[in-house]
Design a protein around this motif. Structure first.
Motif, PDB file in Angstrom:
ATOM      1  N   VAL A   1      40.324  35.090  36.000  1.00 40.68           N
ATOM      2  CA  VAL A   1      39.586  35.234  34.743  1.00 40.68           C
ATOM      3  C   VAL A   1      39.541  33.879  34.036  1.00 40.68           C
ATOM      4  CG1 VAL A   1      39.582  36.293  32.456  1.00 40.68           C
ATOM      5  CG2 VAL A   1      40.206  37.664  34.462  1.00 40.68           C
TER       6      VAL A   1
ATOM      7  N   THR B   1      35.652  36.380  36.462  1.00 38.46           N
ATOM      8  CA  THR B   1      34.992  36.957  35.300  1.00 38.46           C
ATOM      9  C   THR B   1      35.393  36.178  34.051  1.00 38.46           C
ATOM     10  OG1 THR B   1      36.756  38.600  35.014  1.00 38.46           O
ATOM     11  CG2 THR B   1      34.847  39.217  36.359  1.00 38.46           C
TER      12      THR B   1
ATOM     13  N   TYR C   1      28.690  39.092  29.853  1.00 41.00           N
ATOM     14  CA  TYR C   1      29.684  38.428  30.691  1.00 41.00           C
ATOM     15  C   TYR C   1      30.920  39.318  30.766  1.00 41.00           C
ATOM     16  CZ  TYR C   1      26.708  34.366  29.790  1.00 41.00           C
ATOM     17  OH  TYR C   1      25.643  33.514  29.699  1.00 41.00           O
TER      18      TYR C   1
ATOM     19  N   TYR D   1      34.378  41.348  31.595  1.00 38.25           N
ATOM     20  CA  TYR D   1      35.755  40.923  31.863  1.00 38.25           C
ATOM     21  C   TYR D   1      36.416  41.971  32.754  1.00 38.25           C
ATOM     22  CZ  TYR D   1      40.781  40.781  30.648  1.00 38.25           C
ATOM     23  OH  TYR D   1      42.146  40.774  30.685  1.00 38.25           O
ATOM     24  N   LYS D   2      36.939  41.534  33.885  1.00 41.48           N
ATOM     25  CA  LYS D   2      37.606  42.439  34.817  1.00 41.48           C
ATOM     26  C   LYS D   2      39.114  42.366  34.600  1.00 41.48           C
ATOM     27  CE  LYS D   2      38.364  43.263  39.763  1.00 41.48           C
ATOM     28  NZ  LYS D   2      38.084  42.777  41.147  1.00 41.48           N
TER      29      LYS D   2
END
Length: 258
Positions: A5, A48, A59, A61-62
């Protein structure tokens, strides 16, 4: 499998406004690629973004049980990748007061600061390129053009320069993608590489000094003077004299003047 991330550090993001009003920090372009594109290439996976809530829909976020959070302004290198992989859960990698990365489970965005006492700190002593302020983009752009050039062109062959009225110097550091139109230009790569992306148009009388990059679909108008450490983003149209500048993409400066 490690989840990667790219985070917008709360200590840094305010200094990169207004450019990051509409994008995460890692979507800034420096060199040939955006920072996100650099990490995708080096890691072999798409990271991500952990950014402002109003940007997260575009966009996403994982979250992951084993995540390495990476400073959104940090540019990758082989040594840095190895150091990230060596981090243990709960450890943070710093260089001086700059938080480069943290490994852990889901962490609140506001906790990703260099002096968080919950992190067990490790220090990185090699050189890093990290964007902390807007001037860093142009200050590091030339070296990042060179670094990206090596990654993009490794093992590949440039399209030949067939126009007999185009002069070029240090041909090994000039790379031309398919579809480039090049007429009566001067390409000088003695002080840095020159990269011309797919379908770039270099019109009559253009002079280019490396390090320089023009990305897919960009147009350099008649007689343009492109000085060192300049990146022309995709589908931009430029002219006149441009020096130590980055056009992110889909922008125009087609007139004469500096």
């Amino acid at each position: 499998m490690i989840n990667y991330v790219l985070f917008d550090g709360p200590e840094v993001r305010p200094h990169l406004l207004p450019l990051v009003f509409t994008r995460p920090m890692a979507e800034l372009r420096i060199g040939i690629r955006t920072i996100t594109e650099k990490w995708t290439d080096w890691l072999g996976v798409q990271p991500t973004h952990y950014t402002q809530s109003y940007l997260q829909e575009k966009y996403p976020y994982k979250k992951g049980s084993d995540t390495i959070y990476i400073h959104g302004g940090l540019c990758p290198s082989e040594r840095l990748i190895r150091s990230l992989e060596e981090l243990e859960p709960g450890e943070a990698l710093l260089q001086g007061p700059i938080l480069l990365a943290v490994r852990g489970k889901h962490l609140p965005l506001e906790s990703l600061i260099h002096d968080n006492p919950a992190f067990h700190k490790q220090y990185y002593w090699d050189k890093v390129t990290v964007v902390q302020r807007l001037p860093d983009l142009v200050a590091y752009n030339g070296e990042q053009i060179a670094a990206d050039f090596e990654r993009i062109t490794e093992g590949r062959t440039s399209q030949p320069i067939t126009d007999r009225f185009t002069a070029y110097y240090n041909e090994s550091k000039i790379f031309i993608e398919e579809g480039v139109e090049l007429r009566s230009a001067i390409l000088n790569a003695e002080n840095g590489p020159i990269y011309l992306g797919k379908d770039v148009q270099v019109q009559d009388g253009v002079i280019i000094q490396g390090p320089f990059a023009a990305l897919e679909g960009a147009v350099i108008n008649l007689g343009g003077k492109m000085r060192k450490s300049t990146t022309i983003g995709p589908h931009c149209k430029v002219g006149g004299e441009i020096s130590m500048s980055i056009l992110m993409g889909y922008s125009n400066k087609g007139h004469d003047g500096f």
